[in-house]
Design an enzyme around this catalytic site. Structure first.
Site, PDB file in Angstrom:
ATOM      1  N   LEU A 111      39.937  38.649  29.823  1.00 20.79           N
ATOM      2  CA  LEU A 111      41.340  38.389  30.135  1.00 20.79           C
ATOM      3  C   LEU A 111      41.484  37.938  31.583  1.00 20.79           C
ATOM      4  O   LEU A 111      40.537  38.037  32.376  1.00 20.79           O
ATOM      5  CB  LEU A 111      42.160  39.643  29.855  1.00 20.79           C
ATOM      6  CG  LEU A 111      42.215  40.050  28.368  1.00 20.79           C
ATOM      7  CD1 LEU A 111      42.680  41.485  28.205  1.00 20.79           C
ATOM      8  CD2 LEU A 111      43.113  39.090  27.583  1.00 20.79           C
ATOM      9  N   PRO A 112      42.665  37.433  31.973  1.00 23.42           N
ATOM     10  CA  PRO A 112      42.806  36.853  33.317  1.00 23.42           C
ATOM     11  C   PRO A 112      42.560  37.810  34.472  1.00 23.42           C
ATOM     12  O   PRO A 112      42.024  37.407  35.503  1.00 23.42           O
ATOM     13  CB  PRO A 112      44.248  36.335  33.323  1.00 23.42           C
ATOM     14  CG  PRO A 112      44.557  36.070  31.884  1.00 23.42           C
ATOM     15  CD  PRO A 112      43.842  37.140  31.127  1.00 23.42           C
ATOM     16  N   LYS A 135      30.938  40.054  41.163  1.00 27.50           N
ATOM     17  CA  LYS A 135      31.488  38.782  40.681  1.00 27.50           C
ATOM     18  C   LYS A 135      32.404  38.165  41.737  1.00 27.50           C
ATOM     19  O   LYS A 135      32.330  36.967  42.038  1.00 27.50           O
ATOM     20  CB  LYS A 135      32.256  39.013  39.383  1.00 27.50           C
ATOM     21  CG  LYS A 135      33.096  37.833  38.906  1.00 27.50           C
ATOM     22  CD  LYS A 135      32.264  36.638  38.491  1.00 27.50           C
ATOM     23  CE  LYS A 135      33.135  35.446  38.091  1.00 27.50           C
ATOM     24  NZ  LYS A 135      33.828  35.646  36.811  1.00 27.50           N
ATOM     25  N   LYS A 177      42.324  34.245  42.780  1.00 31.07           N
ATOM     26  CA  LYS A 177      42.369  35.686  42.528  1.00 31.07           C
ATOM     27  C   LYS A 177      41.055  36.351  42.893  1.00 31.07           C
ATOM     28  O   LYS A 177      41.020  37.399  43.550  1.00 31.07           O
ATOM     29  CB  LYS A 177      42.700  35.934  41.056  1.00 31.07           C
ATOM     30  CG  LYS A 177      42.646  37.391  40.627  1.00 31.07           C
ATOM     31  CD  LYS A 177      42.312  37.512  39.161  1.00 31.07           C
ATOM     32  CE  LYS A 177      40.914  37.026  38.884  1.00 31.07           C
ATOM     33  NZ  LYS A 177      40.533  37.094  37.463  1.00 31.07           N
TER      34      LYS A 177
END
Length: 303
Positions: free
Chosen positions: A74-75, A183, A251
């Protein structure tokens, strides 16, 4: 990876059928897993189910009660929490004790730890396993995977992870949340390199250099990187088709800045990358391909 069958007898819940999630779920289906899928867009669910016989579309969280492992792609961590904790009471409450959640989104480590804390009373375990490799890696089942969590939980996740990623590019990063931290830190390196590449091309073009010649030289020299190769294929051609949205990279860069701040590290390069990608986000919007970012910084670097 598609077309192979491992004869697995596990039921996998898969939440998120976007650019990355759709091919990942496809590969799990091709490997023989029973699938229960969920996406906030009903059309995405319908398209996936029509192309994959036997897949169950979750009309409610209860559909996940049969799942042995639930994968989320998911985002961000907020959307993951909405799905696991809030959608009609949350998927988490429908899961059996001992179910494993493999959180493969690019999330803030603090969100992952918060999610695990909410699921712990339900005896649902969590592994964070974000990926690198983009849509091509997802389609080929050759993603790099960064897995954080308890060793026993990571071992249980292997039935899924070995289908979605290249075993030679799977890394155990440490405790829960460490995969998501890694990440973000990987992506801030790429994002800062992207900034430097765009600025070099802008300066060179103004000096009279041909951008294509510059990229050819950089790619044959010490400045070569995944980013410089992407510039040649996506920016100078005007293709802008990596499938990785600017909002997602901005993000991740902001998460990396938060990780550095929480660690008490003086990281001016990370802070500047955060500022530059926030500017691109504000001017171009989250849906733009991330390779368009130069249009907010140095418009003359490409079409």
């Amino acid at each position: 990876m598609s077309g192979t069958s491992t004869g697995q007898h596990l039921t996998i819940g898969f939440v998120g059928l976007g650019n990355m999630g759709r091919p990942m779920a496809h590969n799990l289906h091709s490997a023989g897993f029973a699938l229960v899928v969920r996406d906030s867009a009903p059309a995405a669910e319908e398209r996936f189910a029509a192309a994959h016989p036997g897949v169950t579309v979750a009309g409610s969280p209860d559909a996940f009660s049969a799942a042995d492992i639930v994968v989320t792609m998911l985002p961000d961590g907020t959307v993951v929490q909405d799905a696991l904790l809030r959608w009609d009471g949350g998927i988490g409450r429908a899961l059996r004790a001992g179910t494993l959640v493999v959180e493969m989104s690019s999330s803030d480590p603090s969100d992952t730890l918060r999610l695990a804390g909410e699921l712990e009373p339900l005896r649902v375990r969590v592994v964070d396993a974000p990926v690198s490799g983009g849509v091509p890696g997802a389609v080929a089942g050759e993603l790099a995977i960064m897995a954080g969590g308890a060793p026993d939980d990571i071992a249980r996740a292997q039935d899924v992870l070995r289908v979605l990623g290249d075993p030679a590019r799977q890394f155990v990063t440490g405790g829960l949340g460490s995969g998501h931290a890694m990440k973000a830190l990987n992506n801030v390196v790429a994002a800062a390199t992207h900034c430097a590449t765009a600025e070099a091309l802008a300066a060179g073009k103004r000096f009279g250099l041909d951008p294509q010649v510059m990229i050819d030289i950089i790619n044959a020299s010490t400045g070569r990187s995944f980013v410089s190769q992407t510039f040649g294929a996506q920016v100078l051609t005007g293709r802008y088709g990596t499938g990785f949205a600017l909002g997602l990279l901005a993000k991740d860069v902001h998460i990396a800045a938060s990780v550095a701040a929480a660690a008490g590290i003086d990281a001016p390069m990370v802070a500047l990358a955060d500022e530059r990608w926030a500017k691109a986000l504000g001017e171009l919007g989250p849906a733009a391909d991330h390779t368009r970012a130069h249009q907010a910084w140095w418009p003359e670097t490409g079409s």
